[in-house]
Motif scaffolding. Sequence first.
Motif, PDB file in Angstrom:
ATOM      1  N   SER A  85      73.482  35.045  16.980  1.00  0.00           N
ATOM      2  CA  SER A  85      72.226  35.757  16.920  1.00  0.00           C
ATOM      3  C   SER A  85      71.199  34.753  17.009  1.00  0.00           C
ATOM      4  O   SER A  85      71.216  33.535  16.730  1.00  0.00           O
ATOM      5  CB  SER A  85      72.373  36.601  15.693  1.00  0.00           C
ATOM      6  OG  SER A  85      73.077  37.514  15.377  1.00  0.00           O
ATOM      7  N   GLU A 108      57.591  41.872  20.032  1.00  0.00           N
ATOM      8  CA  GLU A 108      59.125  41.912  19.448  1.00  0.00           C
ATOM      9  C   GLU A 108      59.713  42.913  20.277  1.00  0.00           C
ATOM     10  O   GLU A 108      60.810  42.846  20.427  1.00  0.00           O
ATOM     11  CB  GLU A 108      59.066  42.014  18.134  1.00  0.00           C
ATOM     12  CG  GLU A 108      59.024  40.493  17.285  1.00  0.00           C
ATOM     13  CD  GLU A 108      59.298  40.866  15.783  1.00  0.00           C
ATOM     14  OE1 GLU A 108      60.018  41.729  15.363  1.00  0.00           O
ATOM     15  OE2 GLU A 108      58.799  39.991  15.026  1.00  0.00           O
ATOM     16  N   SER A 112      63.093  42.384  22.151  1.00  0.00           N
ATOM     17  CA  SER A 112      64.274  42.934  21.586  1.00  0.00           C
ATOM     18  C   SER A 112      65.252  43.699  22.541  1.00  0.00           C
ATOM     19  O   SER A 112      66.204  43.542  23.041  1.00  0.00           O
ATOM     20  CB  SER A 112      64.026  43.993  20.602  1.00  0.00           C
ATOM     21  OG  SER A 112      65.058  44.450  19.966  1.00  0.00           O
ATOM     22  N   ASP A 113      64.125  44.405  23.592  1.00  0.00           N
ATOM     23  CA  ASP A 113      64.816  45.375  24.707  1.00  0.00           C
ATOM     24  C   ASP A 113      65.369  44.083  25.680  1.00  0.00           C
ATOM     25  O   ASP A 113      66.643  44.434  26.331  1.00  0.00           O
ATOM     26  CB  ASP A 113      63.803  45.943  25.540  1.00  0.00           C
ATOM     27  CG  ASP A 113      63.380  47.288  24.486  1.00  0.00           C
ATOM     28  OD1 ASP A 113      63.957  47.553  23.634  1.00  0.00           O
ATOM     29  OD2 ASP A 113      62.295  47.707  24.784  1.00  0.00           O
ATOM     30  N   LYS A 116      68.986  42.726  24.062  1.00  0.00           N
ATOM     31  CA  LYS A 116      69.816  43.843  24.303  1.00  0.00           C
ATOM     32  C   LYS A 116      70.722  43.832  25.663  1.00  0.00           C
ATOM     33  O   LYS A 116      71.709  44.106  25.735  1.00  0.00           O
ATOM     34  CB  LYS A 116      69.295  45.252  23.857  1.00  0.00           C
ATOM     35  CG  LYS A 116      69.060  45.219  22.251  1.00  0.00           C
ATOM     36  CD  LYS A 116      68.420  46.567  22.013  1.00  0.00           C
ATOM     37  CE  LYS A 116      68.277  46.720  20.420  1.00  0.00           C
ATOM     38  NZ  LYS A 116      67.732  48.105  20.028  1.00  0.00           N
ATOM     39  N   GLU A 123      72.426  42.573  16.214  1.00  0.00           N
ATOM     40  CA  GLU A 123      71.112  42.345  15.807  1.00  0.00           C
ATOM     41  C   GLU A 123      70.514  41.108  15.805  1.00  0.00           C
ATOM     42  O   GLU A 123      71.529  39.995  15.887  1.00  0.00           O
ATOM     43  CB  GLU A 123      70.953  42.844  14.170  1.00  0.00           C
ATOM     44  CG  GLU A 123      71.411  44.321  14.174  1.00  0.00           C
ATOM     45  CD  GLU A 123      70.276  45.418  14.528  1.00  0.00           C
ATOM     46  OE1 GLU A 123      69.219  44.923  15.135  1.00  0.00           O
ATOM     47  OE2 GLU A 123      70.469  46.420  14.023  1.00  0.00           O
ATOM     48  N   ASN A 124      69.317  40.994  16.085  1.00  0.00           N
ATOM     49  CA  ASN A 124      68.582  39.646  16.190  1.00  0.00           C
ATOM     50  C   ASN A 124      67.412  39.494  15.323  1.00  0.00           C
ATOM     51  O   ASN A 124      67.237  40.673  14.377  1.00  0.00           O
ATOM     52  CB  ASN A 124      67.942  38.938  17.485  1.00  0.00           C
ATOM     53  CG  ASN A 124      69.227  38.944  18.465  1.00  0.00           C
ATOM     54  OD1 ASN A 124      69.970  38.081  18.556  1.00  0.00           O
ATOM     55  ND2 ASN A 124      69.110  40.058  19.290  1.00  0.00           N
ATOM     56  N   SER A 126      63.380  37.983  13.403  1.00  0.00           N
ATOM     57  CA  SER A 126      62.401  36.919  13.649  1.00  0.00           C
ATOM     58  C   SER A 126      61.881  36.618  12.075  1.00  0.00           C
ATOM     59  O   SER A 126      61.980  37.122  11.139  1.00  0.00           O
ATOM     60  CB  SER A 126      61.032  37.780  14.238  1.00  0.00           C
ATOM     61  OG  SER A 126      60.699  38.866  13.326  1.00  0.00           O
ATOM     62  N   LEU A 139      64.415  41.873  14.304  1.00  0.00           N
ATOM     63  CA  LEU A 139      63.762  41.922  15.456  1.00  0.00           C
ATOM     64  C   LEU A 139      63.511  43.119  16.151  1.00  0.00           C
ATOM     65  O   LEU A 139      64.243  43.976  16.333  1.00  0.00           O
ATOM     66  CB  LEU A 139      64.282  40.979  16.573  1.00  0.00           C
ATOM     67  CG  LEU A 139      63.464  40.679  17.882  1.00  0.00           C
ATOM     68  CD1 LEU A 139      62.228  39.640  17.504  1.00  0.00           C
ATOM     69  CD2 LEU A 139      64.314  40.029  19.016  1.00  0.00           C
ATOM     70  N   GLY A 140      62.289  43.419  16.304  1.00  0.00           N
ATOM     71  CA  GLY A 140      61.776  44.605  16.795  1.00  0.00           C
ATOM     72  C   GLY A 140      61.654  46.050  15.917  1.00  0.00           C
ATOM     73  O   GLY A 140      61.311  47.132  16.319  1.00  0.00           O
ATOM     74  N   GLN A 141      62.011  45.730  14.541  1.00  0.00           N
ATOM     75  CA  GLN A 141      62.179  46.607  13.650  1.00  0.00           C
ATOM     76  C   GLN A 141      61.405  46.184  12.452  1.00  0.00           C
ATOM     77  O   GLN A 141      60.569  45.265  12.172  1.00  0.00           O
ATOM     78  CB  GLN A 141      63.423  47.070  13.160  1.00  0.00           C
ATOM     79  CG  GLN A 141      64.356  47.247  14.186  1.00  0.00           C
ATOM     80  CD  GLN A 141      65.976  47.472  13.672  1.00  0.00           C
ATOM     81  OE1 GLN A 141      66.073  47.823  12.715  1.00  0.00           O
ATOM     82  NE2 GLN A 141      66.847  47.382  14.590  1.00  0.00           N
TER      83      GLN A 141
END
Length: 445
Positions: A85, A108, A112-113, A116, A123-124, A126, A139-141
């Motif tokens: 990851s 992010e 994130s997109d 993917k 999952e990644n 930050s 990441l992105g959440q």
Amino acid sequence: MSDELCIQASDFDSLKAHLLGAAEERCAILFASQSKRSDGQIRFLVREVDYPTEAEYSRQGELEAELKPALVARVSKHAKINGLSLIFVHTHPGDRPPIFSPVDDRGELVLSDFLKSRLGSGENASLVMSNGGVRARILGQHDELRVVVVGRRRAVVFEPGLDGPSTSDMFDRQVRAFGAAGQQRLADTRVAIVGLGGTGSIAAQQLVHLGVRRFILIDPDIIEVTNLNRVVGATAQDVGAPKVAVAARYIRSFSPDAEIATWQGDVVHDVTARTMIDADLILLCTDSHGSRSVVQQVAYQHLIPCIDMGSTITQSDSQITGIFGRVQLLSPGLPCLWCSALLDAEQVRRDMMNESERRLDPYIPGSREPAPSVVSLNGTVVSLAVSMLLGVVAGAPFDATHLIYNGQASSLRSVRGEARSTCFICSRDGALAWGSNRQLLTRRD
């Protein structure tokens, strides 16, 4: 339950040295394996750190830092090839604890997109750093991650939703020693005790009295008559009962609300060894080379600090020639038992055999003679180990990582060793921080 980002102490120190204190925002890329616990919790285990060159920034200033697409493509390729990851790190200015900004949120989502599409659905994460602390999330959440630094200490440097410590008056004298925060860390730490005999049962007793409230108890054996003189909490009525059940009963008698998982099995078996992955710290209280080899692999591979302990009484012509104890912290940056020359490869081989294999092996003699064991020596060694645990978890000033006790000379000395840079267990070339990405060297029968 928060997922977790786990960083080796040397890597965390490197991040602070490279990124903080500059006039402009800076970035780093972390490559992490994943450690998957039985309750579904994911722990990101950092294996590598990559610092972008000046040429790999598209923009960089006091309030911004943006990396070029070529850099993102490069690190994405490396992560995909190695099944890792990505954790994107950047700094914020100032001395206050950092928070993710709206600019971070928007960036992010795009990143994130992209990941993917390159790496799949995994999952990644930050991480944002400032002189005031750190904060991490998926990441992105907005799902925040606990951040844990592991080395000579196990330090939780960011805890999502932390309301501050809450301690009972029962522990007033301890709080006066290492503070309310240290007492809270003891209560929050899940400790696995591997082996509940002469040393492990004393360890369970001391830990519950100190305020540890989350336990994993592992032992394959039952109470025998010869155990009664040194297994804390065992009575004559317990002969034939699992050692883990006796230890659990003692813990609950003192702390009825304690969270206890028991497992009657040998850690040389894969299904048993994996129960240790749920722990935050391991106490290794077995005397077989095979079990110690497996436990230390779990410790280094999943970045779980482990304290190994043991005692020995040597004899010649029915006379005592030596009384010794040993306590050693096994954690990133410190030598493992192989590097310390404390494991015998032939003994490990024998311990990993099943009964039919042992009967067919011409090099294995009859049953092993039980070693001498005395409760007072066990108690001395356990007290040293539990004090070391207080240093690792609660920040108490116990700094030694390897202690040798000589009972005859009434001496205690601290020793140091060196980890081999190519060790197959404790180095980055070996099992270190591979988590669930690599199999354990265990029996699967």
